[in-house]
Design a protein around this motif. Sequence first.
Motif, PDB file in Angstrom:
ATOM      1  N   HIS A   1       0.871  -1.175   0.000  1.00 52.53           N
ATOM      2  CA  HIS A   1       0.000   0.000   0.000  1.00 52.53           C
ATOM      3  C   HIS A   1       0.910   1.229   0.000  1.00 52.53           C
ATOM      4  O   HIS A   1       1.495   1.580   1.029  1.00 52.53           O
ATOM      5  CB  HIS A   1      -0.903   0.019   1.230  1.00 52.53           C
ATOM      6  N   PHE A   2       1.026   1.865  -1.139  1.00 53.57           N
ATOM      7  CA  PHE A   2       1.940   2.997  -1.286  1.00 53.57           C
ATOM      8  C   PHE A   2       1.327   4.283  -0.737  1.00 53.57           C
ATOM      9  O   PHE A   2       1.989   5.076  -0.062  1.00 53.57           O
ATOM     10  CB  PHE A   2       2.312   3.158  -2.762  1.00 53.57           C
ATOM     11  N   ILE A   3       0.048   4.505  -1.028  1.00 57.04           N
ATOM     12  CA  ILE A   3      -0.691   5.661  -0.507  1.00 57.04           C
ATOM     13  C   ILE A   3      -1.991   5.138   0.097  1.00 57.04           C
ATOM     14  O   ILE A   3      -2.696   4.344  -0.529  1.00 57.04           O
ATOM     15  CB  ILE A   3      -1.020   6.681  -1.614  1.00 57.04           C
ATOM     16  N   GLU A   4      -2.307   5.564   1.307  1.00 57.67           N
ATOM     17  CA  GLU A   4      -3.524   5.102   1.972  1.00 57.67           C
ATOM     18  C   GLU A   4      -4.196   6.253   2.727  1.00 57.67           C
ATOM     19  O   GLU A   4      -3.565   7.281   2.995  1.00 57.67           O
ATOM     20  CB  GLU A   4      -3.223   3.964   2.949  1.00 57.67           C
ATOM     21  N   LEU A   5      -5.467   6.046   3.071  1.00 56.32           N
ATOM     22  CA  LEU A   5      -6.202   7.034   3.860  1.00 56.32           C
ATOM     23  C   LEU A   5      -5.664   7.111   5.282  1.00 56.32           C
ATOM     24  O   LEU A   5      -5.800   8.137   5.945  1.00 56.32           O
ATOM     25  CB  LEU A   5      -7.696   6.682   3.900  1.00 56.32           C
ATOM     26  N   ASP A   6      -5.085   6.010   5.737  1.00 53.38           N
ATOM     27  CA  ASP A   6      -4.503   5.960   7.077  1.00 53.38           C
ATOM     28  C   ASP A   6      -3.115   5.329   6.963  1.00 53.38           C
ATOM     29  O   ASP A   6      -2.959   4.242   6.424  1.00 53.38           O
ATOM     30  CB  ASP A   6      -5.388   5.134   8.010  1.00 53.38           C
ATOM     31  N   SER A   7      -2.107   6.010   7.490  1.00 54.65           N
ATOM     32  CA  SER A   7      -0.719   5.575   7.326  1.00 54.65           C
ATOM     33  C   SER A   7      -0.404   4.261   8.039  1.00 54.65           C
ATOM     34  O   SER A   7       0.633   3.648   7.781  1.00 54.65           O
ATOM     35  CB  SER A   7       0.245   6.657   7.828  1.00 54.65           C
TER      36      SER A   7
ATOM     37  N   LYS B   1     -13.190  10.891   8.553  1.00 56.09           N
ATOM     38  CA  LYS B   1     -13.201  12.347   8.663  1.00 56.09           C
ATOM     39  C   LYS B   1     -12.446  12.740   9.924  1.00 56.09           C
ATOM     40  O   LYS B   1     -12.588  12.096  10.958  1.00 56.09           O
ATOM     41  CB  LYS B   1     -14.631  12.882   8.711  1.00 56.09           C
ATOM     42  N   ARG B   2     -11.637  13.783   9.810  1.00 52.86           N
ATOM     43  CA  ARG B   2     -10.792  14.204  10.933  1.00 52.86           C
ATOM     44  C   ARG B   2     -11.030  15.672  11.266  1.00 52.86           C
ATOM     45  O   ARG B   2     -11.428  16.462  10.411  1.00 52.86           O
ATOM     46  CB  ARG B   2      -9.311  13.980  10.599  1.00 52.86           C
TER      47      ARG B   2
ATOM     48  N   ALA C   1      -9.709  11.398  14.365  1.00 54.27           N
ATOM     49  CA  ALA C   1     -10.848  10.869  13.624  1.00 54.27           C
ATOM     50  C   ALA C   1     -12.145  11.202  14.340  1.00 54.27           C
ATOM     51  O   ALA C   1     -12.304  10.933  15.533  1.00 54.27           O
ATOM     52  CB  ALA C   1     -10.717   9.360  13.455  1.00 54.27           C
ATOM     53  N   THR C   2     -13.069  11.816  13.634  1.00 51.74           N
ATOM     54  CA  THR C   2     -14.381  12.144  14.200  1.00 51.74           C
ATOM     55  C   THR C   2     -15.485  11.287  13.571  1.00 51.74           C
ATOM     56  O   THR C   2     -16.581  11.204  14.106  1.00 51.74           O
ATOM     57  CB  THR C   2     -14.723  13.623  13.958  1.00 51.74           C
ATOM     58  N   GLU C   3     -15.165  10.663  12.444  1.00 51.01           N
ATOM     59  CA  GLU C   3     -16.154   9.843  11.743  1.00 51.01           C
ATOM     60  C   GLU C   3     -15.439   8.727  10.992  1.00 51.01           C
ATOM     61  O   GLU C   3     -14.484   8.973  10.257  1.00 51.01           O
ATOM     62  CB  GLU C   3     -16.938  10.716  10.762  1.00 51.01           C
ATOM     63  N   VAL C   4     -15.875   7.496  11.204  1.00 54.39           N
ATOM     64  CA  VAL C   4     -15.304   6.339  10.503  1.00 54.39           C
ATOM     65  C   VAL C   4     -16.456   5.492   9.979  1.00 54.39           C
ATOM     66  O   VAL C   4     -17.265   4.984  10.753  1.00 54.39           O
ATOM     67  CB  VAL C   4     -14.414   5.476  11.428  1.00 54.39           C
ATOM     68  N   TRP C   5     -16.533   5.374   8.664  1.00 51.08           N
ATOM     69  CA  TRP C   5     -17.591   4.601   8.015  1.00 51.08           C
ATOM     70  C   TRP C   5     -16.975   3.502   7.164  1.00 51.08           C
ATOM     71  O   TRP C   5     -15.944   3.714   6.518  1.00 51.08           O
ATOM     72  CB  TRP C   5     -18.447   5.512   7.142  1.00 51.08           C
ATOM     73  N   CYS C   6     -17.585   2.314   7.165  1.00 52.80           N
ATOM     74  CA  CYS C   6     -17.076   1.180   6.400  1.00 52.80           C
ATOM     75  C   CYS C   6     -18.195   0.427   5.710  1.00 52.80           C
ATOM     76  O   CYS C   6     -19.293   0.281   6.256  1.00 52.80           O
ATOM     77  CB  CYS C   6     -16.324   0.185   7.303  1.00 52.80           C
ATOM     78  N   SER C   7     -17.896  -0.061   4.520  1.00 52.20           N
ATOM     79  CA  SER C   7     -18.779  -0.984   3.804  1.00 52.20           C
ATOM     80  C   SER C   7     -18.058  -2.320   3.743  1.00 52.20           C
ATOM     81  O   SER C   7     -16.920  -2.392   3.264  1.00 52.20           O
ATOM     82  CB  SER C   7     -19.059  -0.459   2.394  1.00 52.20           C
TER      83      SER C   7
END
Length: 327
Positions: free
Chosen positions: A139-145, A259-260, A266-272
Motif C-alpha cells: 500500500h503505497f498511498i492510503e487514507l490511514d498511514s 473524517k478528521r 478521527a471524528t467519523e469512521v464509516w465502512c462498507s
Amino acid sequence: MKTCRLIFISVLAVLCACITVFSGCWLLSSDGIGAVRSRAEKLRYEMSETIMDAFKNKDVAAVKNLFCPKSQEIGDIDGQIEKTFSFMEGDIQSYEISKSTGYESVSKDYGKITQYTFGNSIFINTDAGRKYTLYLNVHFIELDSVIEGMTNYNLYENDRDYEDIKRCSAGFGWSSPFDAELGIMSATLIKAVAGKDADAVKSLMCEKALRDARLDGEIAAVFEFFDGTPLFSERVDGLYNSDDNENDFNCRVLGYEIKRDGDGNATEVWCSVITQNILTDSGRHYSLDFSIYLKNDETPSYEGIAYFSFEDFESDTEKQVGGWVHS
C-alpha cells in the motif's frame, strides 16, 4: 467564410494546445498518476533489493521493517517471517525482479489520488536447484498511514505442477485499518443470526435503525432465511482471511471513509463490508454485507450497523435488515 474557418481552426488549435499543456501538468504533478507511479516504481526496486538481502542473511528485523505498522503489530509476525526463511530449499543463488508491477489499484477524491496499491514479483533460484516466487503486496498511498507499506507477502514454489504447489506467507492483506474489529463484528453477527438471537442482533445495530418499526419483522425473516450452524472457527484477532481453512469466511472492506478534525483526530469512521464463503452444516453457502459507522461524533445515533443482508448462493436470493445510512 474562408476567414471564419481559419479563425475557427486557430481557436481549436489553441484549445487543443491548452488541453495538452494542462493534461501534461496534471500527469507530471505531485498528485498525478504518472508521478505516483514513478515514485512507486523506485520504491518497488528498493524494497525488492532490501527483502532479498534480508532473506539471504535470515534477517527478521530487516523484513519486519518493510511491513506497514499494522502488520508489524501482528502477534506472531516474527515467527511468520522465520517460517518463510526456512520454507525455501537451499540458499538464494540468483533472483530477478519483475519488469513491471503485478497489479495496481487507484482511488481518487476530486482528482487527488488518495489510495494507491501495487503488487510485485521476485523470481528466485536456489543452489538446491529449486525455483520460487516471492509476491509482495504494497500500500503505497492510503487514507490511514497505519497500513502504508508492505502489508503481506506470499512465497510459493515455481517449479511444481499447479496442484502440487506449496506456499508460505507473512503479514496480512489489510483492506482497511479496521479489518480485525470488522472480522469480529462479522463473526458475532453471523452467530447471532444463526442462533436466532434478536437481542444480540439489535445490540450491533445503530440507534437510527432500531427506531424503524419494520426491524423486528426483517430480523424474523432473516432468521427463517438462514439455515444451519456456521462452520468457521472463531478468531480472537478477527483476521479471518489469513488462513487456508476451507471452512473459514473471508471478510473484506469494500470501502471506508475517515473524517478528521483540525488536529487530525478521527471524528467519523464509516465502512462498507463484504463477508463471503459463510458455510453451514446444512450445506448452505452465504455471503453477508453490511454498512457500519464505527465512529460518528456529529451524529452518535448513526454508530453501529445501519443495515445488513445475507445472500444464499444456491438460490440467488437475499434478505435485508435495516436501511442504508451514510451522512
